[in-house]
Design a protein around this motif. Sequence first.
Motif, PDB file in Angstrom:
ATOM      1  N   ASN A 115      38.782  40.221  85.003  1.00 16.06           N
ATOM      2  CA  ASN A 115      38.700  40.769  86.489  1.00 16.06           C
ATOM      3  C   ASN A 115      37.841  41.894  86.468  1.00 16.06           C
ATOM      4  O   ASN A 115      38.517  43.349  86.167  1.00 16.06           O
ATOM      5  CB  ASN A 115      39.797  40.757  87.553  1.00 16.06           C
ATOM      6  CG  ASN A 115      39.543  41.141  88.878  1.00 16.06           C
ATOM      7  OD1 ASN A 115      38.668  41.378  89.344  1.00 16.06           O
ATOM      8  ND2 ASN A 115      40.906  40.991  89.420  1.00 16.06           N
ATOM      9  N   ARG A 143      35.743  34.487  84.489  1.00 15.77           N
ATOM     10  CA  ARG A 143      36.513  35.352  85.567  1.00 15.77           C
ATOM     11  C   ARG A 143      37.738  34.779  85.943  1.00 15.77           C
ATOM     12  O   ARG A 143      38.006  33.587  86.179  1.00 15.77           O
ATOM     13  CB  ARG A 143      35.527  35.733  86.826  1.00 15.77           C
ATOM     14  CG  ARG A 143      36.108  36.969  87.941  1.00 15.77           C
ATOM     15  CD  ARG A 143      35.052  37.077  88.827  1.00 15.77           C
ATOM     16  NE  ARG A 143      35.491  38.230  89.611  1.00 15.77           N
ATOM     17  CZ  ARG A 143      36.460  38.166  90.483  1.00 15.77           C
ATOM     18  NH1 ARG A 143      37.154  37.121  90.974  1.00 15.77           N
ATOM     19  NH2 ARG A 143      36.715  39.323  91.289  1.00 15.77           N
ATOM     20  N   THR A 144      38.731  35.702  86.590  1.00 15.39           N
ATOM     21  CA  THR A 144      40.179  35.235  87.046  1.00 15.39           C
ATOM     22  C   THR A 144      40.023  34.309  88.146  1.00 15.39           C
ATOM     23  O   THR A 144      41.082  33.320  88.280  1.00 15.39           O
ATOM     24  CB  THR A 144      40.686  36.297  87.675  1.00 15.39           C
ATOM     25  OG1 THR A 144      41.930  36.073  88.018  1.00 15.39           O
ATOM     26  CG2 THR A 144      40.177  37.071  88.789  1.00 15.39           C
ATOM     27  N   CYS A 145      38.916  34.085  88.948  1.00 12.91           N
ATOM     28  CA  CYS A 145      38.637  33.001  90.052  1.00 12.91           C
ATOM     29  C   CYS A 145      38.294  31.695  89.604  1.00 12.91           C
ATOM     30  O   CYS A 145      38.435  30.731  90.275  1.00 12.91           O
ATOM     31  CB  CYS A 145      37.722  33.701  91.097  1.00 12.91           C
ATOM     32  SG  CYS A 145      36.122  33.866  90.655  1.00 12.91           S
ATOM     33  N   SER A 295      37.858  35.794  96.043  1.00  8.94           N
ATOM     34  CA  SER A 295      37.709  37.315  95.269  1.00  8.94           C
ATOM     35  C   SER A 295      36.469  37.558  94.816  1.00  8.94           C
ATOM     36  O   SER A 295      36.108  38.606  94.296  1.00  8.94           O
ATOM     37  CB  SER A 295      38.693  37.462  94.037  1.00  8.94           C
ATOM     38  OG  SER A 295      38.779  36.628  93.129  1.00  8.94           O
ATOM     39  N   PHE A 400      44.619  40.290  94.981  1.00  5.21           N
ATOM     40  CA  PHE A 400      43.331  40.646  95.617  1.00  5.21           C
ATOM     41  C   PHE A 400      43.396  41.203  96.891  1.00  5.21           C
ATOM     42  O   PHE A 400      42.304  41.294  97.652  1.00  5.21           O
ATOM     43  CB  PHE A 400      42.750  39.118  95.680  1.00  5.21           C
ATOM     44  CG  PHE A 400      42.591  38.368  94.242  1.00  5.21           C
ATOM     45  CD1 PHE A 400      42.177  39.109  93.215  1.00  5.21           C
ATOM     46  CD2 PHE A 400      43.248  37.169  94.271  1.00  5.21           C
ATOM     47  CE1 PHE A 400      42.288  38.185  91.871  1.00  5.21           C
ATOM     48  CE2 PHE A 400      43.344  36.519  93.160  1.00  5.21           C
ATOM     49  CZ  PHE A 400      42.687  37.016  91.993  1.00  5.21           C
TER      50      PHE A 400
END
Length: 542
Positions: A115, A143-145, A295, A400
């Motif tokens: 992130n 990425r975290t998403c 996010s 987030f």
Amino acid sequence: MAADIVFLNGEVITVDHKNNVEQSIAIKGNKIIAVGSNQVTSSYITEKTKVIDLQGKTVLPGFIDSHLHILHGTNKLGVDCKELQIKSIKDLLQALKAKKLETPTGQWIRASGFNEMTILEGRYPTIDELNEISKEHPIYISRTCNHICVVNSKALEIAGINENTTDYENDQIERDQTGNLTGRLIESTNMKMAEVAKYSGEELLRSFKLASDEFLSFGITSIHDAGGHGPDHFRNIFLAVQSGEVRVRVYAMICSLNNSEEFIDKMIDAGIVTGIGDDKFRVGPAKIFTDGSSSGPTIATRKPYTSNPNDYGILYYTQEEIDKILTKAHQKGYQITAHAQGDRAIEMVLNSIESLQKRYPRKNCRHRIEHAGITEPDLQERMKKLDVIPIPNPPFFYEFGECYIKNYGKRVDHMYPLRDFLNQKIIAAAGSDCPVTSCNPLLGIHVAVNRKSKNGINVGRNQRISVLEAIRMYTWNGAYASFEEERKGSLEVGKLADLVVLDNSLLNAEDQNIKDLTVTMTIVDGEILFERSTSKYENIKQ
């Protein structure tokens, strides 16, 4: 009838239609045989009965996470930025170098949970930094998403992406000012790269067990798996359940992170439909992606982002394409669903459901919308009219929240709007979208009740709900979303013995302390599969 297990002196939150809270519960085999006072269950106790004195602690129905990815387990096979608490690009590069030392030349080095918003430098690693680590190993950082990644040159080469590659419709391949690839891939191109970088079947089975064990440690007894890499992913989950490696119940969505419509067509042609299966593994809805990450931010909105007046997000399909895919599945008897985060994407999915119900009416479809991020009042009214089940993600605000305020402004007041859903009498089932956030349902309940980020920032406080209301979204509503409310989701006589025991009273906990409660025991089908010990967690009957 002698019970196998009886819990006494507890706070038994039944989640029945009256939200009764009882004192005791008895189990025989894989079913609940009595719920009530100590006196009610005492007649079921013999010398062979395991009697557990709860001393006021809470017993709940097993938690149902209505939207997560069992692929979460693969994070444990690579560099997990969240677990390692990666705080800077330097930390990340060091972890990748360490992973390189144990990775044969030519094989993938993977990282997840990155992130850039929480990284010291506030940026992604560059392609040059990744190439310095290795030009022989492909490197993939998600990425975290899970909607954006950054890769090195070797990964781009394997995926067939170079400076001459033309962006596909709705894809984004980032380039710098001189036209050179940065290694950052967004949405559809990211999904393509994720498929190229996917784990082997053997690795998946190992990772599924790791994920299942973690789910049990958080009291999750049923999951609605939101998809992976098409038929292979679907088949491997079934095999893992069949072999006993996965011990939570699975409602498996028909979805691929890349070209989901092709997977849906294959399943339709094979005659497989929603509901096929048993209490351990059941076929779920046909699912497509319509927009991006909340996010990222890449969700499709009706008004521009507060942070960028020129950005309305990304759509995967036109209205006509959504209609074509979902209508075919609806006609063939499937429950249908779609990843739709932004209000524009949600509106398009509702347009499609409304149209197909007029042309091909069906009763009790229980069509869903995964996430249902920005759901403003006009969309709520349409959901209610169409009996659509939204699957919001309460814990997103914890990680987030500040990002949402920055990108969407006042729209956070109707983001994952749990209070509005309740007021509209819309049945909403909660999910974590793990590995995007923690799968811990107690964290999700905590955030649903408090609507605060981990930094204590209020995010749409008008959407707060009560503890009992939040519990229902993680139990009975989840069972309803998979047509299984007569089998599980509440603690009632005759239902499956899926239970969770906490270390204290949930109803007496201060709102701000809910997330600090822990699961001490998880029972699935009448068997104790997890019991907390002095170690991180202990799984019974390995």
